[in-house]
Design a protein around this motif. Structure first.
Motif, PDB file in Angstrom:
ATOM      1  N   ALA A 159      -5.270  -8.474  -3.980  1.00  0.00           N
ATOM      2  CA  ALA A 159      -4.468  -7.298  -3.630  1.00  0.00           C
ATOM      3  C   ALA A 159      -3.801  -7.528  -2.283  1.00  0.00           C
ATOM      4  N   CYS A 160      -2.603  -7.021  -2.171  1.00  0.00           N
ATOM      5  CA  CYS A 160      -1.877  -7.144  -0.896  1.00  0.00           C
ATOM      6  C   CYS A 160      -2.205  -5.929  -0.038  1.00  0.00           C
ATOM      7  N   GLY A 161      -2.055  -6.109   1.246  1.00  0.00           N
ATOM      8  CA  GLY A 161      -2.292  -4.993   2.153  1.00  0.00           C
ATOM      9  C   GLY A 161      -3.196  -5.390   3.276  1.00  0.00           C
ATOM     10  N   GLY A 162      -3.524  -4.453   4.097  1.00  0.00           N
ATOM     11  CA  GLY A 162      -4.369  -4.805   5.219  1.00  0.00           C
ATOM     12  C   GLY A 162      -5.152  -3.657   5.750  1.00  0.00           C
TER      13      GLY A 162
END
Length: 66
Positions: free
Chosen positions: A63-66
């Motif tokens: 998953a992308c993001g932070g």
């Protein structure tokens, strides 16, 4: 043959491999990791890693993001 995938029972054809499982579950070709019985299986071995009755699989999607 039944296996557990992310704690859900899945019915497979006998003598399935991880590659066949990914096709059956319509998983993406990239961005996932699969562990069988708490052991991470490298993607290069998916076509030859045979699944057995009552194996426990964990499928992790990136998953992308932070």
């Amino acid at each position: 043959m039944k296996v557990q995938v992310n704690n859900k029972e899945v019915e497979l054809i006998s003598a399935s491999t991880i590659s066949e499982l990914t096709k059956q579950l319509e998983l993406p070709a990239q961005g996932i990791a699969i562990a069988v019985n708490n052991q991470l299986i490298p993607r290069t071995q998916w076509g030859e890693h045979t699944l057995y009755e009552n194996d426990h699989l964990v499928i992790i999607k990136a998953a992308c993001g932070g």
